[in-house]
Scaffold this active site. Structure first.
Site, short mmCIF file in Angstrom:
data_model
loop_
_atom_site.label_atom_id
_atom_site.label_comp_id
_atom_site.label_asym_id
_atom_site.label_seq_id
_atom_site.Cartn_x
_atom_site.Cartn_y
_atom_site.Cartn_z
N SER A 186 5.79 -17.46 -10.22
CA SER A 186 6.99 -16.81 -10.93
C SER A 186 6.29 -15.95 -11.96
CB SER A 186 8.22 -17.85 -11.30
OG SER A 186 7.45 -18.88 -12.25
N TYR A 240 11.88 -24.65 -10.37
CA TYR A 240 12.88 -25.29 -9.37
C TYR A 240 13.12 -26.75 -9.85
CZ TYR A 240 15.29 -27.87 -5.70
OH TYR A 240 15.82 -28.54 -4.98
N TYR A 257 12.17 -17.76 -11.07
CA TYR A 257 11.61 -19.10 -10.89
C TYR A 257 10.91 -19.46 -9.72
CZ TYR A 257 15.22 -20.55 -8.10
OH TYR A 257 16.43 -20.72 -6.95
N CYS A 258 9.93 -20.30 -9.64
CA CYS A 258 9.29 -20.94 -8.78
C CYS A 258 9.44 -22.21 -8.52
CB CYS A 258 7.82 -20.24 -8.41
SG CYS A 258 6.72 -20.67 -9.80
N TRP A 259 8.32 -23.07 -7.97
CA TRP A 259 8.58 -24.51 -8.01
C TRP A 259 8.40 -25.04 -9.25
CZ3 TRP A 259 10.38 -28.63 -5.95
CH2 TRP A 259 9.75 -29.67 -6.17
#
Length: 352
Positions: A105, A126, A97-99
């Site tokens: 991601s 996130y 995952y990323c933001w």
């Protein structure tokens, strides 16, 4: 199934334990502020690189920024594969995952999936996890069977919680999660407090795993633990819950506090700087008197006065105002400060 699979946090919540790794590809500063519990940080752009690419987006154009960003991302992903993933078997299953579940991601997930690993990319990133924490804490808190451990400063509430946890009881230790002892002198010199978001994530992690048919023990905290705020839903549920009134003699309380605050005993100058925080409540003359006791090594006398003139009156006012079940609390005498003594008290509570 075609990989990378894209799934929401709600979809993966029940199967988080199935993943061999939870990989947060955001920058180190983003990860340090908060992350999904158990995640490791493998940034595809570090903090400086992220600033560089973001600045190019604004000052040059998106195409030039994407070229520079792609080169940096490719190099960083290659480095992570070499350093962390080369020994992983074909069935190794990561959640990435990323933001917001976008390019960062997606880049990592695409390359790992092309290698052949069953990768899952977190849709919404996130941000979706954070939304889940914010939404779920107010839902969980009223369902918990809280048992609030009350008691004056130095009566051993934290030690009792730690002992209960060691014996297998469910415990929410807010002071431990906040890295603070919950008073004006409660800062831990060797450990900074986490961010507010990380604090809430830690609370969510504990409560999301709780057995709702069993008791969760918690200390009678105020709304803030150091610089951190206890979520309102947790505070409201705690304050309406049954209480235990833990009592200990003044002599034992002083001895326990001398152990817990040994850093102040070793460094009176540090304690004296902290005492300045109490000037508005007790006046300069009283604070100067307490500073002299500290400087002269008369710590037991100082602790006794602080309890009698500051901590105990403040505690009684707070308890009377905030914990509605305290008049019906079960009184428990803590007879000593040894580990064995707290084990006996914990076993007594668990037996009931």
């Amino acid at each position: 199934m075609k990989y990378p699979e894209i799934a929401s946090f709600t979809d993966v919540l029940s199967r988080l334990a199935e993943f061999d790794a939870i990989i947060d590809v955001r920058s180190p500063s983003e990860f340090a502020e908060d992350h999904i519990p158990g995640a490791i940080n493998c940034p595809v752009l570090d903090d400086q690189q992220r600033i560089l690419v973001g600045t190019m987006y604004k000052q040059v154009n998106a195409f030039e920024a994407k070229k520079v960003g792609a080169a940096l991302v490719a190099k960083n992903i290659a480095l992570h594969i070499e350093q962390h993933f080369l020994d992983k078997p074909r069935e190794w299953k990561p959640l990435i995952y990323c933001w917001r579940g976008g390019n960062r991601s997606g880049s990592m997930a695409h390359i790992l999936a092309k290698i052949g690993w069953p990768v899952v990319q977190l849709d919404g990133g996130y941000k979706s996890y954070r939304q889940h924490v914010n939404a779920s804490l107010p839902e969980i808190a009223p369902k918990i069977r809280w048992q609030v451990v009350c008691g004056t400063t130095g009566s051993g509430k934290s030690r009792l919680l730690q002992t209960l946890a060691q014996l297998g009881a469910q415990v929410l230790d807010l002071e431990q999660l906040a890295a603070h002892r919950g008073s004006v002198l409660g800062h831990l010199p060797s450990q900074p407090q986490p961010s507010q978001k990380m604090f809430e994530s830690s609370i969510w992690e504990v409560l999301s795993k709780a057995d709702l048919t069993q008791t969760v023990y918690v200390e009678s905290e105020s709304k803030k633990v150091g610089n951190l705020r206890v979520p309102e839903s947790i505070i409201d549920s705690m304050r309406a819950a049954p209480c235990i009134d833990l009592e200990m003699s003044l002599e034992l309380r002083v001895a326990l506090l001398m152990e817990d605050y040994a850093h102040f005993v070793r460094s009176p100058d540090h304690l004296n700087r902290q005492l300045d925080c109490l000037v508005s409540l007790h006046g300069k003359d009283k604070i100067q008197e307490w500073k002299q006791l500290a400087s002269q090594g008369q710590m037991p006398d100082l602790v006794t006065q602080l309890l009698a003139q500051h901590y105990d009156p403040a505690y009684l006012r707070s308890i009377d105002k905030n914990f509605t079940q305290m008049p019906h609390a079960r009184k428990v005498i803590q007879p000593g400060i040894s580990p064995e003594s707290f084990i006996s008290t914990a076993k007594l509570l668990l037996a009931d």
